[in-house]
Design a protein around this motif. Sequence first.
Motif, mmCIF file in Angstrom:
data_model
loop_
_atom_site.group_PDB
_atom_site.id
_atom_site.type_symbol
_atom_site.label_atom_id
_atom_site.label_comp_id
_atom_site.label_asym_id
_atom_site.label_seq_id
_atom_site.Cartn_x
_atom_site.Cartn_y
_atom_site.Cartn_z
ATOM 1 N N LEU A 170 11.900 4.923 4.393
ATOM 2 C CA LEU A 170 11.539 4.080 5.546
ATOM 3 C C LEU A 170 12.529 2.642 6.045
ATOM 4 C CD1 LEU A 170 7.738 3.678 3.271
ATOM 5 C CD2 LEU A 170 8.407 4.405 5.490
ATOM 6 N N LEU A 194 3.947 17.172 0.654
ATOM 7 C CA LEU A 194 4.982 16.074 -0.501
ATOM 8 C C LEU A 194 4.476 16.401 -1.370
ATOM 9 C CD1 LEU A 194 7.182 14.053 -0.003
ATOM 10 C CD2 LEU A 194 4.887 12.042 -0.189
ATOM 11 N N GLN A 195 3.403 16.255 -2.249
ATOM 12 C CA GLN A 195 2.903 16.659 -3.868
ATOM 13 C C GLN A 195 3.383 17.709 -4.463
ATOM 14 O OE1 GLN A 195 -0.662 15.012 -4.254
ATOM 15 N NE2 GLN A 195 -0.417 14.085 -6.144
ATOM 16 N N GLY A 208 -2.871 5.075 3.585
ATOM 17 C CA GLY A 208 -1.516 4.905 3.118
ATOM 18 C C GLY A 208 -0.547 6.009 3.405
ATOM 19 N N LEU A 209 -0.381 6.837 4.120
ATOM 20 C CA LEU A 209 0.033 8.061 5.102
ATOM 21 C C LEU A 209 1.678 7.395 5.433
ATOM 22 C CD1 LEU A 209 -1.950 9.578 7.371
ATOM 23 C CD2 LEU A 209 -1.858 10.733 5.151
ATOM 24 N N PHE A 210 3.023 8.277 4.649
ATOM 25 C CA PHE A 210 3.672 7.621 5.221
ATOM 26 C C PHE A 210 4.113 7.728 6.464
ATOM 27 C CE2 PHE A 210 4.089 9.113 0.565
ATOM 28 C CZ PHE A 210 3.603 7.967 -0.032
ATOM 29 N N ARG A 236 -1.561 11.503 -13.475
ATOM 30 C CA ARG A 236 -1.849 11.360 -12.276
ATOM 31 C C ARG A 236 -2.018 11.795 -11.011
ATOM 32 N NH1 ARG A 236 3.305 6.570 -11.970
ATOM 33 N NH2 ARG A 236 2.148 4.583 -12.428
ATOM 34 N N ARG A 237 -1.147 13.261 -11.578
ATOM 35 C CA ARG A 237 -1.646 14.387 -10.868
ATOM 36 C C ARG A 237 -2.671 14.983 -10.981
ATOM 37 N NH1 ARG A 237 3.741 17.816 -12.926
ATOM 38 N NH2 ARG A 237 5.029 16.235 -12.951
ATOM 39 N N MET A 259 2.236 9.820 -15.776
ATOM 40 C CA MET A 259 2.988 10.352 -15.231
ATOM 41 C C MET A 259 1.635 11.652 -14.588
ATOM 42 S SD MET A 259 5.059 8.853 -13.077
ATOM 43 C CE MET A 259 6.280 10.439 -12.712
ATOM 44 N N VAL A 313 -5.310 4.171 -12.071
ATOM 45 C CA VAL A 313 -3.668 4.281 -11.280
ATOM 46 C C VAL A 313 -2.455 4.714 -12.101
ATOM 47 C CG1 VAL A 313 -2.690 5.191 -9.337
ATOM 48 C CG2 VAL A 313 -4.781 4.662 -8.928
ATOM 49 N N LEU A 328 6.854 10.949 7.612
ATOM 50 C CA LEU A 328 6.494 11.879 7.717
ATOM 51 C C LEU A 328 4.953 12.411 8.511
ATOM 52 C CD1 LEU A 328 6.411 12.080 3.726
ATOM 53 C CD2 LEU A 328 7.886 13.002 5.442
ATOM 54 N N SER A 331 0.796 3.777 -2.780
ATOM 55 C CA SER A 331 0.564 5.655 -2.308
ATOM 56 C C SER A 331 1.727 6.143 -3.083
ATOM 57 C CB SER A 331 0.450 5.102 -1.330
ATOM 58 O OG SER A 331 -0.592 4.681 0.072
ATOM 59 N N ARG A 365 -4.605 14.497 1.877
ATOM 60 C CA ARG A 365 -3.757 14.672 0.730
ATOM 61 C C ARG A 365 -4.484 14.371 -0.010
ATOM 62 N NH1 ARG A 365 0.784 9.358 1.499
ATOM 63 N NH2 ARG A 365 -1.040 8.820 0.345
ATOM 64 N N ALA A 386 1.199 6.418 -6.975
ATOM 65 C CA ALA A 386 -0.488 7.153 -7.285
ATOM 66 C C ALA A 386 0.200 8.675 -6.830
ATOM 67 C CB ALA A 386 -1.568 6.772 -6.739
ATOM 68 N N LEU A 387 0.920 8.793 -6.255
ATOM 69 C CA LEU A 387 1.406 10.547 -6.127
ATOM 70 C C LEU A 387 1.588 11.293 -7.389
ATOM 71 C CD1 LEU A 387 2.206 10.865 -2.057
ATOM 72 C CD2 LEU A 387 -0.266 12.011 -3.455
ATOM 73 N N GLY A 388 1.974 10.174 -8.186
ATOM 74 C CA GLY A 388 2.652 10.652 -9.221
ATOM 75 C C GLY A 388 4.360 11.257 -9.259
ATOM 76 N N LEU A 389 4.712 10.664 -7.932
ATOM 77 C CA LEU A 389 6.034 10.867 -8.265
ATOM 78 C C LEU A 389 6.990 10.009 -8.900
ATOM 79 C CD1 LEU A 389 6.807 10.263 -3.769
ATOM 80 C CD2 LEU A 389 6.131 12.669 -5.580
ATOM 81 N N LEU A 407 7.005 18.729 -4.314
ATOM 82 C CA LEU A 407 7.867 18.245 -5.868
ATOM 83 C C LEU A 407 6.848 18.846 -7.285
ATOM 84 C CD1 LEU A 407 8.010 14.847 -4.511
ATOM 85 C CD2 LEU A 407 9.274 16.881 -4.272
ATOM 86 N N PHE A 408 5.536 19.152 -7.272
ATOM 87 C CA PHE A 408 5.455 19.931 -7.845
ATOM 88 C C PHE A 408 4.962 21.663 -7.667
ATOM 89 C CE2 PHE A 408 2.254 15.895 -8.573
ATOM 90 C CZ PHE A 408 3.600 14.751 -9.023
ATOM 91 N N GLN A 427 12.180 10.612 -6.903
ATOM 92 C CA GLN A 427 11.964 11.400 -6.225
ATOM 93 C C GLN A 427 10.829 10.105 -4.849
ATOM 94 O OE1 GLN A 427 8.519 13.501 -8.324
ATOM 95 N NE2 GLN A 427 10.140 15.378 -8.392
ATOM 96 N N TYR A 474 -5.446 9.612 -4.625
ATOM 97 C CA TYR A 474 -6.130 7.942 -4.832
ATOM 98 C C TYR A 474 -5.998 7.795 -2.835
ATOM 99 C CZ TYR A 474 -4.854 3.372 -5.121
ATOM 100 O OH TYR A 474 -4.587 1.814 -4.989
ATOM 101 N N PRO A 508 0.655 -1.257 0.526
ATOM 102 C CA PRO A 508 0.202 -0.151 0.157
ATOM 103 C C PRO A 508 0.463 1.059 -0.444
ATOM 104 C CG PRO A 508 -1.000 -1.328 1.433
ATOM 105 C CD PRO A 508 0.111 -1.950 1.061
ATOM 106 N N LEU A 509 2.168 1.428 0.692
ATOM 107 C CA LEU A 509 3.010 2.766 0.862
ATOM 108 C C LEU A 509 3.801 2.389 -0.930
ATOM 109 C CD1 LEU A 509 4.422 2.352 4.249
ATOM 110 C CD2 LEU A 509 2.534 3.718 3.748
#
Lengths: 524, 247
Positions: A445, B101-102, B88-90, B77-78, B74, B51, B93, A426, B150, A429-432, B105-106, A436, B82, A422-423
């Motif tokens: 991590l 974060l996102q 699904g948090l990191f 996705r922006r 790519m 996705v 952080l 994620s 997010r 999906a964030l588009g990184l 970076l953008f 990155q 999702y 999932p991580l």
Amino acid sequence: MNAPQQSRSGGLSPSRRLLRARGQTAVYLRRRLGSRRSLLAVASVFLSVTLVSADPVFIGSKKFTESYVLAEIAKRALENAGIKVEHRPGMGGTIILWEALRGGGIDVYPEYTGTIAEEMLKQPGASIAQIRNALSAQGIAMTDDLGFNNTYALVMRRDQSEQLGLTTISDLRAHRELKFGLTHEFLERRDGWRPLSERYQLAPSQVLGVDHALGYAALAKGEIDVKDAYSTDAKIGDYGLVTLIDDLHFFPQYKAVFLYRKTLSSQAAHALNDLSNSIDEGRMIRLNSEAERTKNYAAAAQQFFGTTDGAIATPFVSESFRNKLLRWVTRHLELAGISLLLAIIVGLPLGIVASRGGAVGHAILGATGIIQTIPSLALLALLVPLPFFGISARTAIVALFLYGLLPIVRNTATGLQDISRPLRESAIALGLTAGQRLRKIFLPLASRSILAGIKTSAVINIGTATLAALIGAGGLGEPIISGLNLNDHVTILEGAIPAALLALFVQFGFDLLDRVLIPRGLRL
Amino acid sequence: MNALVHFRYVSKRFGADFAVRDVNLEIERGKMTALIGPSGCGKSTILRLIVGLLTADTGEIQFDGEKIAAETIMKIRRRLGYVIQDGGLFPHLTARHNLTLQPRLFRKRCDEIEKRITELCELTKFPSSGLDRYPLELSGGQRQRVGLMRALMLSPELLLLDEPFAALDPLVRMNLQRDLKEICTRLQQTVLLVTHDLAEAAFLGDEIALMNEGQIVQRGLIADLRAKPANEFVREFISAQRGLVQL
């Protein structure tokens, strides 16, 4: 310390290395540019040759008393002839010395005719003339023998041999219960245990591999009954041992000689050859005994010259313990630190690639795993003959670097693979972008696992760096090896205790580093 | 065409098994479509295909008229948000850094980012005092709210929710469902919700698509599915879930 002075630099001195390279460049230029530029090439060759001749002569020795003493005698003889000399004492074994001599890492070292024929040239029973020819083909010359035969022998405690009535090796056949403690080298040599036991039809119930110096202590205590020895070992007299007669004349002659590179100046070669027929067996045993008693090889060598020439020996100034310790620890940290840094720089990317699995990933993990299983002395013996390595700190650093790779590669790979799907998704999906994701998400991590790998590597490296002393690269292994060689526990501890403390200190340092480098969110 | 996403005869296989088979599906703008079905029916696969976590074996998926492919994903996705189970948090952080974060970076401007965070805290009823906590210091419901924030940071055209409330206790889930409905209505957000909970689908979804064995069996309002089930499976699925509710 009781060991002879060590050279400060582990490997070829930088100037020597540079000049070698310059010599090669000159040859290359001459080929490349042809006659038009030959003047330049000749000039540069001339320049490098004149400068090279100012380099010291490097003398190597194996890690046992007699080799140290003979090397010190050669050093003194060359110095008396006005030649600059450096002694690199106590290198790992025959193969390391031989490869170093052929490669030019050292110029001279003491060797025995039997070893040369059997081990180096693989021509058992070769005559002196045959040996000379074969060596000559490899650019190596040999002095006449120094006057004594230090052959292998089997020794026992005197009281036990008298009690059992044993005088010859053949007599051992009837006593299978006797425990044999043999050096690892003797166990493996072509003129060692296996052919010996076949020839004499010996089949003892127990044969152990024991270090040479430790073996004497074990023999004296009765932990073993029979041991291999060199016939001029000082300890034969010290411990009251008897040498069993080689009644089947199995052992070849082991006449002591100096091997030297033919590139050595004729003046130096003369000085070495002047030493032939100057030491008989009795004298060698006394010199060995003197060296072990005073724990000072240079002093023993001085005694040799003192009694032959009547020259007044200059007093031996010993370095203070604090200075020595500082020198060992600094060098030790240098070796472990540089190799660790390299292992991180190379291991981290390899771990990242390996974490992706597939054929490449498996190949990386497999290869680093295999390196880990190579015994350290064997790894050194494999590296020493390669170009750019030889007898140097560089070789030790590369060996340590190779040993340090596995924990870092494996932990990086596992740390990354353990990140949950999932991580992972994620982050995608964030588009990184892949880069990155790696930098911002995956490496942080996996940081705990990666740091644990680096910590393991660091501690392993501190421990393994003691092997650097086997190839004259210094560090805390220096007193450990000297101590093993002299069976002197205090000297062993002088190296072992600081090494252990250093490992603990490094462990503690990394525990602190964890708090800085592992993100707080992962430490909750 | 009013639909934001078009599936045309999309199939995806894992080995010999079809995860989805010849699916045709439109996700209409401004509506919440609830994709429902038993475990392994292929509903999550639909979402992951959008996705770009998976690629279709055959067929075509279009997002706003653009084909979803390696070259376009790519950029697409922006324009997506999702949210997965548990957010699904990191974990390394803080909530705030998960949010920034996102956009960082953008290359969004800092003051814009801050403004957006304030807006979203209000919208999702997340206390701004929790922003500097790490995910492990937040409750499950709070984590899910941060996950939703997010996903909404860059005002996505399509919000994808994959079983977002499955791990929460019923009370927290109910509150979140209510708040989510309110948020999406306010933002006129296009949403694709994947769930196995018919009650959730009925409450949140403007429209329901029921899936079984990799295919969409029936689409429509909950009332349609109940009144005119397309086949025996639909009838059973609905009655099984209704049975639980009636308990």
